[in-house]
Design an enzyme around this catalytic site. Structure first.
Site, short mmCIF file in Angstrom:
data_model
loop_
_atom_site.label_atom_id
_atom_site.label_comp_id
_atom_site.label_asym_id
_atom_site.label_seq_id
_atom_site.Cartn_x
_atom_site.Cartn_y
_atom_site.Cartn_z
N PRO A 72 0.79 -1.22 0.00
CA PRO A 72 0.00 0.00 0.00
C PRO A 72 0.83 1.29 0.00
O PRO A 72 1.88 1.35 0.61
CB PRO A 72 -0.81 -0.09 1.30
CG PRO A 72 -0.11 -1.09 2.14
CD PRO A 72 0.55 -2.04 1.20
N ASN A 73 0.29 2.25 -0.72
CA ASN A 73 0.84 3.61 -0.82
C ASN A 73 2.12 3.72 -1.64
O ASN A 73 2.61 4.82 -1.89
CB ASN A 73 1.06 4.24 0.57
CG ASN A 73 -0.24 4.34 1.33
OD1 ASN A 73 -1.22 4.85 0.81
ND2 ASN A 73 -0.28 3.83 2.56
N ARG A 121 4.82 11.31 -2.35
CA ARG A 121 4.59 11.08 -0.92
C ARG A 121 5.90 11.20 -0.16
O ARG A 121 6.89 10.55 -0.54
CB ARG A 121 3.94 9.70 -0.79
CG ARG A 121 4.68 8.64 -0.08
CD ARG A 121 3.98 7.31 -0.03
NE ARG A 121 3.88 6.88 1.33
CZ ARG A 121 4.24 5.68 1.76
NH1 ARG A 121 4.68 4.76 0.93
NH2 ARG A 121 4.14 5.38 3.03
N TYR A 137 11.17 9.04 0.94
CA TYR A 137 11.08 7.98 -0.08
C TYR A 137 11.67 8.38 -1.44
O TYR A 137 11.78 7.51 -2.32
CB TYR A 137 9.62 7.55 -0.25
CG TYR A 137 9.03 6.97 1.02
CD1 TYR A 137 9.59 5.84 1.61
CD2 TYR A 137 7.93 7.57 1.65
CE1 TYR A 137 9.07 5.30 2.78
CE2 TYR A 137 7.40 7.03 2.81
CZ TYR A 137 7.97 5.90 3.37
OH TYR A 137 7.46 5.38 4.54
N ASN A 161 8.22 -5.44 -1.00
CA ASN A 161 8.11 -4.28 -0.12
C ASN A 161 6.64 -4.20 0.25
O ASN A 161 5.81 -3.73 -0.55
CB ASN A 161 8.55 -2.99 -0.84
CG ASN A 161 8.48 -1.79 0.10
OD1 ASN A 161 7.97 -1.88 1.21
ND2 ASN A 161 9.00 -0.66 -0.36
N ALA A 211 3.25 -0.62 4.74
CA ALA A 211 2.81 -0.66 6.14
C ALA A 211 2.35 -2.05 6.58
O ALA A 211 2.39 -2.37 7.78
CB ALA A 211 1.69 0.36 6.34
N GLU A 265 13.22 -9.12 1.36
CA GLU A 265 12.41 -8.00 1.86
C GLU A 265 13.15 -6.70 1.55
O GLU A 265 14.35 -6.62 1.81
CB GLU A 265 12.25 -8.16 3.38
CG GLU A 265 11.53 -7.02 4.05
CD GLU A 265 11.53 -7.13 5.57
OE1 GLU A 265 12.39 -7.85 6.15
OE2 GLU A 265 10.67 -6.49 6.19
N HIS A 287 12.94 -2.24 1.71
CA HIS A 287 12.31 -0.99 2.13
C HIS A 287 13.17 0.16 1.66
O HIS A 287 14.41 0.12 1.84
CB HIS A 287 12.16 -0.92 3.65
CG HIS A 287 11.28 -2.01 4.18
ND1 HIS A 287 9.92 -1.97 4.09
CD2 HIS A 287 11.59 -3.20 4.75
CE1 HIS A 287 9.41 -3.08 4.58
NE2 HIS A 287 10.40 -3.85 4.99
N ARG A 338 13.67 4.75 12.06
CA ARG A 338 12.36 5.40 12.03
C ARG A 338 11.55 5.12 13.30
O ARG A 338 12.10 4.67 14.30
CB ARG A 338 11.63 4.97 10.75
CG ARG A 338 12.44 5.40 9.51
CD ARG A 338 11.65 5.31 8.26
NE ARG A 338 10.50 6.19 8.29
CZ ARG A 338 9.46 6.08 7.46
NH1 ARG A 338 9.44 5.11 6.55
NH2 ARG A 338 8.45 6.91 7.54
#
Ligand code: DQA
Length: 149
Positions: free
Chosen positions: A10-11, A18, A23, A74, A77, A98, A100, A107
């Site tokens: 998502p996103n 964003r 990012y 990825n 969330a 994985e 990111h 973070r």
């Protein structure tokens, strides 16, 4: 030819619009194009997928077990919350990487727990859009190592 799938959660379709300071400026389409170019030169057949829906991501993970040699994910969330995605990844026997864009360790506390890390061969985090390319190179290195054994 190895078939690799990259799944984005998502996103991530909003990359470039964003939280650019976190990012970066590349859109998901820019990232997809770069990954496709690199995959061509590594001799991989790449599928690039994004969804904001947990169920669509799970359906894609189920399809991975039959159709692909590796999964790069990825989960956005959902990384921190989705037991359902965690369970679907458990079904796979292929390598899972994985990724990111941001460095999760730097973070908020709620991002520092990943339900994907325990199931991944490895995790790459914090190098912006390059995390996808690093993941593709990692697969090449792992597979060439295995061929030389
Ligand atoms: C992210 C990190 C997640 O915590 C966040 O929810 C995202 C993007 C990353 O690529 O850095 O959507 O997965």
């Amino acid at each position: 030819m190895k078939k690799v799938i990259i799944i984005n959660g998502p996103n991530l379709n909003m990359l470039g619009k964003r939280e650019i300071d976190i990012y970066g400026r590349e859109s998901l389409k820019d990232i997809e194009n770069k990954c496709k170019n690199l995959s061509d030169s590594l001799n991989f057949k790449l599928t690039f997928f994004q969804s904001n829906s947990e169920s669509e991501i799970i359906d894609k993970i189920h399809a991975t077990s039959k159709n692909y040699s590796a999964l790069i994910i990825n989960a956005g969330a959902f990384t921190h919350t989705s037991v359902a995605i965690h369970d679907s990844l458990k079904i796979l026997s292929c390598p899972i990487i994985e990724v990111h864009l941001s460095n999760l360790s730097k973070r908020e506390k709620f991002r520092q727990k990943s339900l994907i890390t325990p199931l991944a061969s490895g995790s790459i985090s914090g190098f912006g859009h390059q995390v996808y390319n690093i993941a593709l190179y990692s697969l090449k290195l792992i597979w060439s190592d295995n061929e030389n054994k």
